[in-house]
Design an enzyme around this catalytic site. Structure first.
Site, PDB file in Angstrom:
ATOM      1  N   LYS A   1      -3.993  45.495 100.162  1.00 44.66           N
ATOM      2  CA  LYS A   1      -5.416  45.203  99.402  1.00 44.66           C
ATOM      3  C   LYS A   1      -6.374  45.557  99.783  1.00 44.66           C
ATOM      4  CE  LYS A   1      -2.694  44.176  95.672  1.00 44.66           C
ATOM      5  NZ  LYS A   1      -2.141  45.081  94.976  1.00 44.66           N
TER       6      LYS A   1
ATOM      7  N   TYR B   1       0.855  41.805 102.871  1.00 48.48           N
ATOM      8  CA  TYR B   1       0.457  41.974 101.288  1.00 48.48           C
ATOM      9  C   TYR B   1      -1.713  41.977 100.970  1.00 48.48           C
ATOM     10  CZ  TYR B   1      -1.344  39.849  96.823  1.00 48.48           C
ATOM     11  OH  TYR B   1      -1.823  39.641  96.042  1.00 48.48           O
TER      12      TYR B   1
ATOM     13  N   SER C   1      -7.483  41.462  94.866  1.00 49.27           N
ATOM     14  CA  SER C   1      -7.140  40.241  94.663  1.00 49.27           C
ATOM     15  C   SER C   1      -8.295  39.165  95.697  1.00 49.27           C
ATOM     16  CB  SER C   1      -5.432  39.955  95.654  1.00 49.27           C
ATOM     17  OG  SER C   1      -5.249  38.261  96.353  1.00 49.27           O
TER      18      SER C   1
HETATM   19  C1  UD1 Z   1      -1.256  33.386  96.570  1.00 43.86           C
HETATM   20  C2  UD1 Z   1      -0.981  34.062  97.533  1.00 43.86           C
HETATM   21  C3  UD1 Z   1      -2.349  35.277  97.600  1.00 43.86           C
HETATM   22  C4  UD1 Z   1      -1.871  36.063  96.206  1.00 43.86           C
HETATM   23  C5  UD1 Z   1      -1.344  34.926  95.410  1.00 43.86           C
HETATM   24  C6  UD1 Z   1      -0.830  35.742  94.017  1.00 43.86           C
HETATM   25  C7  UD1 Z   1      -0.934  32.533  99.979  1.00 43.86           C
HETATM   26  C8  UD1 Z   1      -0.965  32.219 100.969  1.00 43.86           C
HETATM   27  N1  UD1 Z   1      -0.833  33.708  98.674  1.00 43.86           N
HETATM   28  O1  UD1 Z   1      -1.997  32.402  96.164  1.00 43.86           O
HETATM   29  O2  UD1 Z   1      -2.091  35.614  98.396  1.00 43.86           O
HETATM   30  O3  UD1 Z   1      -3.138  36.860  95.945  1.00 43.86           O
HETATM   31  O4  UD1 Z   1      -0.604  34.543  95.046  1.00 43.86           O
HETATM   32  O5  UD1 Z   1      -0.175  34.373  92.879  1.00 43.86           O
HETATM   33  O6  UD1 Z   1       0.222  32.868  99.589  1.00 43.86           O
HETATM   34  N2  UD1 Z   1       1.169  25.308  96.687  1.00 43.86           N
HETATM   35  C9  UD1 Z   1       1.891  23.881  96.589  1.00 43.86           C
HETATM   36  N3  UD1 Z   1       3.271  23.633  96.029  1.00 43.86           N
HETATM   37  C10 UD1 Z   1       4.067  24.654  96.064  1.00 43.86           C
HETATM   38  C11 UD1 Z   1       2.781  25.854  95.715  1.00 43.86           C
HETATM   39  C12 UD1 Z   1       1.747  25.849  95.646  1.00 43.86           C
HETATM   40  O7  UD1 Z   1       1.680  22.648  96.414  1.00 43.86           O
HETATM   41  O8  UD1 Z   1       4.835  24.465  95.414  1.00 43.86           O
HETATM   42  C13 UD1 Z   1       0.058  25.127  96.728  1.00 43.86           C
HETATM   43  C14 UD1 Z   1      -0.765  25.616  97.617  1.00 43.86           C
HETATM   44  O9  UD1 Z   1      -0.968  25.409  98.739  1.00 43.86           O
HETATM   45  C15 UD1 Z   1      -2.328  26.199  96.961  1.00 43.86           C
HETATM   46  C16 UD1 Z   1      -1.437  26.118  96.008  1.00 43.86           C
HETATM   47  O10 UD1 Z   1      -0.626  25.319  95.904  1.00 43.86           O
HETATM   48  O11 UD1 Z   1      -3.147  25.417  97.843  1.00 43.86           O
HETATM   49  C17 UD1 Z   1      -1.660  27.687  95.094  1.00 43.86           C
HETATM   50  O12 UD1 Z   1      -0.515  27.994  95.328  1.00 43.86           O
HETATM   51  P1  UD1 Z   1      -0.136  29.255  95.178  1.00 43.86           P
HETATM   52  O13 UD1 Z   1       0.360  29.371  93.659  1.00 43.86           O
HETATM   53  O14 UD1 Z   1       0.646  29.984  96.059  1.00 43.86           O
HETATM   54  O15 UD1 Z   1      -1.116  30.807  95.160  1.00 43.86           O
HETATM   55  P2  UD1 Z   1      -2.458  30.824  96.279  1.00 43.86           P
HETATM   56  O16 UD1 Z   1      -2.186  30.203  97.840  1.00 43.86           O
HETATM   57  O17 UD1 Z   1      -3.338  30.319  96.427  1.00 43.86           O
END
Ligand code: UD1
Length: 348
Positions: free
Chosen positions: A157, A153, A128
């Site tokens: 990795k 997690y 990842s």
């Molecule tokens: C997350 C994990 C990452 C993992 C990946 C797997 C964290 C910090 N990181 O990545 O380690 O490999 O998932 O897919 O959890 N967001 C919102 N509202 C929401 C959900 C997300 O604003 O309800 C935003 C988050 O703040 C982020 C972006 O959307 O900026 C993407 O979030 P997400 O899909 O959870 O992925 P990552 O955080 O990049």
């Protein structure tokens, strides 16, 4: 040489899409899955797309004797794509030992079984972009230093990659490619397989599609005061089918003895970063559904921005992501509508 490939976690989200690509490229596969985050209906989806129902073994890889038996029963295995792992960041903070046990003991048992075979073996590891943490340079190349992991997690990795690297030094018959995924989204364009998050999704895109389907009232956007173009975080969203195809290319590279070193890593992304608000807007555009969202506090542990420099994968693997954000979101929405029995929208 005929190739028989073990796909661990092959009924999961990325595993099922990769299984389809492998079958379509003529590989014989065996799927191993403990069904902790998947179900056997996925086999039917794979069959509908490929015309083949792959062999499936319901097995928990934490059981070492079962892993050894699997290898005894399938002596002609010569490759693995290892997806089986726990992947929820928050849960890993609450239950670190479960994460270390599951993500690392399974990997070790598989590698021991491979070493005992004493034959050439190709191994693809699901890594990842989380291994980079908040990178100092954007876009992120594979040379970017690995930062201290933000979660158990993420640490599994990092440690997983180290275990594999060390094992390629002690076992010269082992070839490894570690694929560092950015943010996989979307589903198969046939709409026969897709993402099936367990419980309330933590990831952005399944939360968006579920909100559009009426399962949640509102999307929380975690922070709009980041130093980015609209204040929300930037990520590199890659269509899961593009991601899946890279696994097949990587496997072929190892099997054709084309590696420069026995342990190689590649970033898998589109090379393009999008903010949370851009994703929401793009979804509204492709679905015709307007979304309710509100800005809330930052989510602990989120990094500001991550997007891939994909030059290495483009040049070395001859692979590149083909779908853009809108195409990927469209498949995510079609899949969500299918599983919620929502009628297709004529405009799509
Ligand atoms: C997350 C994990 C990452 C993992 C990946 C797997 C964290 C910090 N990181 O990545 O380690 O490999 O998932 O897919 O959890 N967001 C919102 N509202 C929401 C959900 C997300 O604003 O309800 C935003 C988050 O703040 C982020 C972006 O959307 O900026 C993407 O979030 P997400 O899909 O959870 O992925 P990552 O955080 O990049």
């Amino acid at each position: 040489m005929s190739s028989k490939i073990l796909v661990t976690g092959g009924l999961g989200y990325i595993g099922s899409h990769t299984s389809v690509e492998l079958i379509q490229q003529g590989f014989e596969i065996i799927i191993v899955d403990d069904l902790s985050n998947s179900n056997t209906d996925v086999l039917e989806g794979i069959n509908k797309i490929t015309g083949i129902t792959p062999k499936f073994v319901n097995l928990d890889l934490r059981n070492k004797s079962d892993v050894n038996r699997l290898f005894e029963n399938h002596q002609d295995l010569n490759g693995i794509i290892h997806f089986a792992a726990s992947k929820a960041v928050g849960e890993s903070v609450e239950r670190p030992l479960d994460y270390y046990e599951n993500n690392l003991s399974c990997l070790i048992y598989l590698l021991q079984a491979i070493e005992n075979k004493g034959q050439e073996f190709s191994f693809i590891f699901s890594s990842s972009c989380t291994v980079y943490g908040q990178a100092d340079e954007l876009p992120i190349t594979e040379q970017e230093p690995i930062k201290k992991a933000q979660s158990p997690y993420g640490n599994t990795k990092q440690i997983g990659e180290e275990i594999l690297f060390d094992n390629t030094r002690s076992n010269e018959l082992l070839k490894v490619i570690s694929l560092r995924y950015f943010n996989p989204i979307g589903g198969h364009p046939s709409i026969k397989i897709g993402e099936l998050p367990k419980g309330k999704p933590q990831n952005l895109v399944p939360f968006i599609t579920q909100t559009a389907a009426g399962l949640h009232e509102i999307i929380n956007v975690f922070g709009d005061d980041y130093p980015t173009r609209d204040g929300t975080c930037v990520r590199d969203y890659i269509h899961v089918v593009d991601l899946a195809k890279a696994h097949v290319v990587g496997l072929k590279r190892m099997m054709a003895d084309e590696q420069i070193e026995n342990f190689e890593v590649f970033n898998l992304g589109t090379g393009k970063g999008n903010t949370v608000l851009e994703v929401i807007k793009a979804f509204e555009k492709v679905s015709g559904v307007s979304l309710n969202y509100k800005i809330v506090d930052r989510r602990v542990g989120d990094i500001v921005a991550a997007f891939a420099d994909t030059t290495k994968a483009n040049k070395t693997l001859g692979w590149e992501a083909k779908s853009d954000l809108e195409e990927a979101l469209k498949t995510a929405w079609e899949w969500e509508k299918k599983i919620r029995n929502i009628k297709p929208n004529i405009s799509l």
